[in-house]
Scaffold this motif. Structure first.
Motif, PDB file in Angstrom:
ATOM      1  N   GLU A 263      54.773  33.753  50.422  1.00 30.73           N
ATOM      2  CA  GLU A 263      54.081  33.198  49.259  1.00 30.73           C
ATOM      3  C   GLU A 263      53.837  34.285  48.230  1.00 30.73           C
ATOM      4  O   GLU A 263      53.433  35.395  48.573  1.00 30.73           O
ATOM      5  CB  GLU A 263      52.751  32.617  49.744  1.00 30.73           C
ATOM      6  N   GLN A 264      54.084  33.926  47.002  1.00 30.58           N
ATOM      7  CA  GLN A 264      53.839  34.854  45.891  1.00 30.58           C
ATOM      8  C   GLN A 264      52.342  35.166  45.839  1.00 30.58           C
ATOM      9  O   GLN A 264      51.501  34.301  46.090  1.00 30.58           O
ATOM     10  CB  GLN A 264      54.278  34.168  44.599  1.00 30.58           C
ATOM     11  N   LEU A 265      52.038  36.425  45.507  1.00 31.33           N
ATOM     12  CA  LEU A 265      50.632  36.840  45.439  1.00 31.33           C
ATOM     13  C   LEU A 265      49.973  36.220  44.208  1.00 31.33           C
ATOM     14  O   LEU A 265      50.554  36.194  43.126  1.00 31.33           O
ATOM     15  CB  LEU A 265      50.591  38.358  45.304  1.00 31.33           C
ATOM     16  N   CYS A 266      48.754  35.771  44.383  1.00 30.02           N
ATOM     17  CA  CYS A 266      48.014  35.230  43.242  1.00 30.02           C
ATOM     18  C   CYS A 266      47.109  36.326  42.702  1.00 30.02           C
ATOM     19  O   CYS A 266      46.570  37.128  43.466  1.00 30.02           O
ATOM     20  CB  CYS A 266      47.171  34.036  43.708  1.00 30.02           C
ATOM     21  N   ASP A 267      46.969  36.368  41.412  1.00 26.03           N
ATOM     22  CA  ASP A 267      46.094  37.360  40.785  1.00 26.03           C
ATOM     23  C   ASP A 267      44.674  36.762  40.819  1.00 26.03           C
ATOM     24  O   ASP A 267      44.204  36.146  39.866  1.00 26.03           O
ATOM     25  CB  ASP A 267      46.573  37.593  39.350  1.00 26.03           C
ATOM     26  N   ILE A 268      44.012  36.971  41.945  1.00 27.19           N
ATOM     27  CA  ILE A 268      42.792  36.214  42.265  1.00 27.19           C
ATOM     28  C   ILE A 268      41.561  36.736  41.528  1.00 27.19           C
ATOM     29  O   ILE A 268      41.234  37.912  41.605  1.00 27.19           O
ATOM     30  CB  ILE A 268      42.522  36.259  43.787  1.00 27.19           C
ATOM     31  N   GLU A 269      40.879  35.839  40.845  1.00 27.44           N
ATOM     32  CA  GLU A 269      39.569  36.152  40.276  1.00 27.44           C
ATOM     33  C   GLU A 269      38.500  35.883  41.348  1.00 27.44           C
ATOM     34  O   GLU A 269      37.641  36.697  41.594  1.00 27.44           O
ATOM     35  CB  GLU A 269      39.333  35.261  39.044  1.00 27.44           C
ATOM     36  N   LYS A 270      38.590  34.702  41.961  1.00 30.26           N
ATOM     37  CA  LYS A 270      37.707  34.401  43.095  1.00 30.26           C
ATOM     38  C   LYS A 270      38.318  33.296  43.940  1.00 30.26           C
ATOM     39  O   LYS A 270      39.232  32.596  43.502  1.00 30.26           O
ATOM     40  CB  LYS A 270      36.305  34.018  42.619  1.00 30.26           C
ATOM     41  N   GLU A 271      37.799  33.172  45.143  1.00 31.31           N
ATOM     42  CA  GLU A 271      38.251  32.094  46.021  1.00 31.31           C
ATOM     43  C   GLU A 271      37.147  31.051  46.119  1.00 31.31           C
ATOM     44  O   GLU A 271      35.969  31.393  46.244  1.00 31.31           O
ATOM     45  CB  GLU A 271      38.615  32.632  47.403  1.00 31.31           C
TER      46      GLU A 271
END
Lengths: 383, 383
Positions: B180-188
């Motif tokens: 899976e492509q990495l997500c540029d996560i702000e929050k979960e």
């Protein structure tokens, strides 16, 4: 201090609804629970690591707990004091303490203690036989109407009789009694006090109890009670004084009358979780059951603040039905927002038997009384 | 319709913390509970009328429930689908439904279903062997960094690996995987959806999950999540769409990433009560556990409104300690107002094992984050 749940063995007797809800609180902390009740099909039957058949009124039954537990909590006053003393001498920590319980389980001694400590309670006399009551009335030493309460084993309205007229004198309750002057009641309220071994005490917000017209049982309660600020303050003060008058350790429910002049009178006390504290599970920062555990374990007392105004409706067995209970209207009641149904798990319903309760949260007393009416109208325990 | 608790026999498998809390909700309604778990010393060991030793991954173990129950609820995805189908063919009502569970327990099929239904989820490929992953990277078909997830049996951070560099390729997880492509996560964030057989659905308020830096486990969560109104609305919409994409019946926890552009992406789903819903016991009008029961029994869905802002701190076994757990700092934490400690009752602690949780209520997120820090600092699970 570290908390090591596996070091404890908590005995709970008996396994009625109060024992069940206490067991639920203990299991949420993983405290091993042993339930003793005369009936293996009791309300708490699905809870705990062990069940012992036994009646806590009998010393020899209580002694079965000796090797099983190191903590004991009671859900009822009618317990063998000798048995408790035996367990205490084995190092088992018990709430309420047996000395205090001995006073409380005899309503005569309870009243005397209240009077000795200057706590407002209705004037009373103690009489041992029915004929003495009749004589006292005839001689004008007791005025009609009055309330007769048997000194021992009363519970849930049993052992209490209102005597209105000479005709009622032929139908008195048997045995030693408290004869109490009638209070001109505006409303009945209850406050639960908790105390831990460190000497801390705290009080739950007052609840207002509305009685069932026929059954002499609470039909529903409202929290906070509708009191003036000074009435609430007086009630709070009296509740704490009453706690210190008995010093039971753990919980003390203090039931009071508020008379038509706005004055509070202590009616009676119960050193355990109480019907008037069921709503604390959902409505208060700490439930009365967790509070009882905190007291028993010597932990800091929990905050008693009300998170949201609450009502509690007792689910009483519908008159005319006995047998395996079915809860009519359950589905409709579950459509209400902020409704919490507790079904105790008694395997047979009977007229006016306490089969469960429903807690309701709401923004104010108006919203709550509407919800209460709906629950009372829709939800019926039949068979 | 009348509710007759004694007509039911609810199987719960397994008896971990989720099973334990579901059993507590069922017992509050007096529903008879049968727990199946490989370990008789499991978290739910003090609950229920019967315990059956068995591993729900094995069809033959599930079949032991056949004559014991008429309802079955799962607390884990890794369950024999054949066994569930056998039980279903005997007339036992099960949530989640086996068809849906079969898709969800394979993260490859789960991702495909999300993509087919047009639900935003990070781009992915499915590969069966580690060497295929290495080849795909070498041929430029996959870009570094990425996340590798094993398709089956992942749980609590196990079966998930972040692959940052060529060097990490020598240490891939074995077996069929989602890349899976990495997500540029702000929050979960996470939202729990519930659905009943009548076709009603409802959604709990979004929670924000803050992860433990080492353990790949939720350290604490806050509810409501700090989202803009439009983000919250989008998340709510996606959660419901996701529920309908799988139609599991009962609960579906939908975990999402919120990226730095403020867009939501579904990470993964779980068709059961969820760690991100523990706070609902005290903070919401209906707990996720009671909600699961309502779904299973075909009752009206409960209100999911938040009574008060909440935080939930996972109590993870302290690194360096294994053995009988002791809870250091328990007493200090109990001094906080509106604190609810849940100790699951696992008999051994291990580093980062989920041993319990603490729910906190507070007036706002600021007050809650202060309380969270105190709990994290004081309360330690040692041995």
């Amino acid at each position: 201090m570290s908390f090591v749940p596996s070091q404890y063995r908590l005995g709970i007797t008996a396994g009625g609804q109060l024992g069940k809800m206490l067991a639920q609180a203990a299991i949420a902390w993983d405290i091993p629970v042993v339930v003793m009740d005369p009936d293996p099909a009791c309300a708490a039957r699905q809870l705990g690591m062990k069940f012992l058949k036994g009646n806590p009124r009998f010393r020899e039954d209580l002694l079965k707990l000796r090797k099983e537990i190191n903590l004991l909590a009671l859900e009822i006053e009618h317990v063998s004091i000798e048995g408790l003393r035996d367990l205490q001498s084995e190092g088992i920590r018990i709430i309420p303490n047996p000395e205090s319980l001995e006073l409380i389980q005899d309503k005569g001694l309870q009243k005397k203690r209240l009077a000795e400590k200057g706590i407002p309670t209705m004037p009373f006399v103690l009489l041992d036989h029915e004929h003495e009551i009749v004589e006292a009335v005839q001689q004008g030493r007791i005025q009609l109407p009055f309330v007769q309460k048997t000194r021992k084993l009363g519970y849930d309205g049993r052992g209490v009789k209102r005597v209105n007229s000479m005709a009622d004198l032929s139908d008195l309750l048997a045995g030693p009694s408290v004869i109490e002057q009638l209070c001109d009641i505006e409303k009945e309220i209850s406050l639960i006090v908790a105390g831990n071994p460190q000497g801390e005490t705290c009080v739950y917000p007052p609840v207002e109890m509305v009685f069932h017209p026929e059954a002499n049982l609470v039909s529903y309660l409202l929290c906070p009670a509708r009191l003036t600020a000074s009435q609430a303050e007086e009630a709070n003060h009296i509740a704490i004084e009453t706690y210190h008058a008995f010093n039971p350790g753990g919980l003390l429910a203090v039931e009071m009358f508020l008379d038509k002049q706005g004055k509070c009178w202590v009616n009676e006390v119960a050193p355990r979780p109480h019907n008037s504290g069921h709503h604390t599970i959902e409505a208060c920062a700490t439930s009365q059951y967790e509070q009882q555990l905190r007291c028993l374990l010597g932990l800091p007392l929990g905050n008693t603040g009300l998170i949201k105004p609450a009502a509690m409706v007792n689910l009483l067995g519908e008159p005319g039905y006995s047998g395996i209970p079915r809860y009519e209207g359950f589905e409709e009641v579950l459509k209400l927002p902020e409704v919490y149904v507790h079904i105790y798990g008694k395997q047979q319903t009977r007229p006016f038997r306490k089969m469960g309760h429903v807690t309701l949260l709401g923004k104010d007393i108006e919203e709550l009384t509407e919800k209460v009416e709906l629950v009372k109208q829709k939800l019926k325990v039949k068979a």
